[in-house]
Motif scaffolding. Sequence first.
Motif, PDB file in Angstrom:
ATOM      1  N   GLU A 106     -31.678   1.964  55.489  1.00  0.00           N
ATOM      2  CA  GLU A 106     -31.365   3.038  54.540  1.00  0.00           C
ATOM      3  C   GLU A 106     -30.583   4.149  55.222  1.00  0.00           C
ATOM      4  O   GLU A 106     -29.643   4.716  54.643  1.00  0.00           O
ATOM      5  N   LYS A 109     -27.035   3.026  55.549  1.00  0.00           N
ATOM      6  CA  LYS A 109     -26.346   3.126  54.261  1.00  0.00           C
ATOM      7  C   LYS A 109     -25.923   4.568  53.976  1.00  0.00           C
ATOM      8  O   LYS A 109     -24.798   4.832  53.533  1.00  0.00           O
ATOM      9  N   ARG A 110     -26.840   5.494  54.219  1.00  0.00           N
ATOM     10  CA  ARG A 110     -26.531   6.900  53.951  1.00  0.00           C
ATOM     11  C   ARG A 110     -25.379   7.377  54.839  1.00  0.00           C
ATOM     12  O   ARG A 110     -24.489   8.104  54.380  1.00  0.00           O
ATOM     13  N   ASN A 114     -21.872   8.753  53.406  1.00  0.00           N
ATOM     14  CA  ASN A 114     -21.423  10.099  53.766  1.00  0.00           C
ATOM     15  C   ASN A 114     -20.052  10.056  54.408  1.00  0.00           C
ATOM     16  O   ASN A 114     -19.182  10.883  54.116  1.00  0.00           O
ATOM     17  N   GLY A 327     -30.755   5.756  48.447  1.00  0.00           N
ATOM     18  CA  GLY A 327     -29.738   6.800  48.384  1.00  0.00           C
ATOM     19  C   GLY A 327     -29.174   6.900  46.986  1.00  0.00           C
ATOM     20  O   GLY A 327     -29.161   5.915  46.229  1.00  0.00           O
ATOM     21  N   THR A 328     -28.723   8.065  46.615  1.00  0.00           N
ATOM     22  CA  THR A 328     -28.141   8.272  45.284  1.00  0.00           C
ATOM     23  C   THR A 328     -26.880   9.099  45.420  1.00  0.00           C
ATOM     24  O   THR A 328     -26.699   9.856  46.368  1.00  0.00           O
ATOM     25  N   VAL A 329     -26.006   8.934  44.441  1.00  0.00           N
ATOM     26  CA  VAL A 329     -24.783   9.740  44.343  1.00  0.00           C
ATOM     27  C   VAL A 329     -24.765  10.343  42.958  1.00  0.00           C
ATOM     28  O   VAL A 329     -24.841   9.611  41.964  1.00  0.00           O
TER      29      VAL A 329
END
Length: 332
Positions: A106, A109-110, A114, A327-329
């Motif tokens: 995770e 991924k973040r 970013n 993660g979210t956007v």
Amino acid sequence: MSAPVRLLTLALLVPAACGRTPQEGHADFDLHHTRQAGGQAVARWSGDAVTAEELSQRFEEMSPALRERYTDARARREYVESVARFELLVRDALARGLQDDPEVVEATKRALVNRLMRAQLEEASVQVTDAELEAAYAARRDDFVRPEAVRLSHVFLAAPRPDAARVADARKRAEALLARAKALPEGDFAGFGTLARENSEEPRTAPLDGDLRFLSDDALAHTYGAEVATAARALTTEGALSGVVQTDAGLHLLKLRARRPALNLTLDDVREELRVRLEGEKRSRAWAAYLARVEKGLSLSVDTEVLAKVPLDVAAPMKKPSGPLPGTVPAP
């Protein structure tokens, strides 16, 4: 696969070595510390090194104050050893298979997202023309050019001027309220607000503790009468009280909360501020367009019927997390 190779990979490197791309959702990472061949090694470990060339570059990137610290040979050695130890711990973590740990996945991924966001925003075309600046200034002119404004609190007693009996009764009540207001400390806006909330007969502002918000002299005169605007101009210090002010509609007690000075900024005064704002807006639009392309390219869809059936009990006790949150956007 040999142990040294396994130590240097975050995912399977065999497919890449054979000329095949990784499976969808998988990635290959080269975690060597030194990416370029050559250079004089200052510190070595199995298959990797810190080079003198790298170290020189790192020192050049430090502030002069921090750089001075490493003129001492012992401090310089400790710095190199610290860099090397970090890389050794990466090796050991990979040897233990921690690259597959949910927290590591995770976090990776973040970091990827970013970096992608920064790259997209940096690559976005954000040229702002003079015509766009002029149009933005015209559209937002009220932000840059406005008259002086005053913020008052008031207690209003309805008493139309032609109704002498009603005016006389309202004046007695207004004088009594004025005496109570004068007994309050000058800065006690809450106390004056209580008087307004309990006694004011203007339904719009009474629930707001009599707060009129910021109004220009013209707006104050238009909304409440020229007498109120004149009385407001005479209040010079925050917390000051007016006397009883009579208008065609009734009687007012005024308390000055604040004054806001006039503003008269030209386009040249705010050109750079507007440019930054417009560049930000363009970057946001470019990011939204990029997200739309990615969603379309990877066939994103949401089944609202299934989503609606997912249990959600806001009163249920919180359970121990089963893993890191995804993660979210935010939606553009």
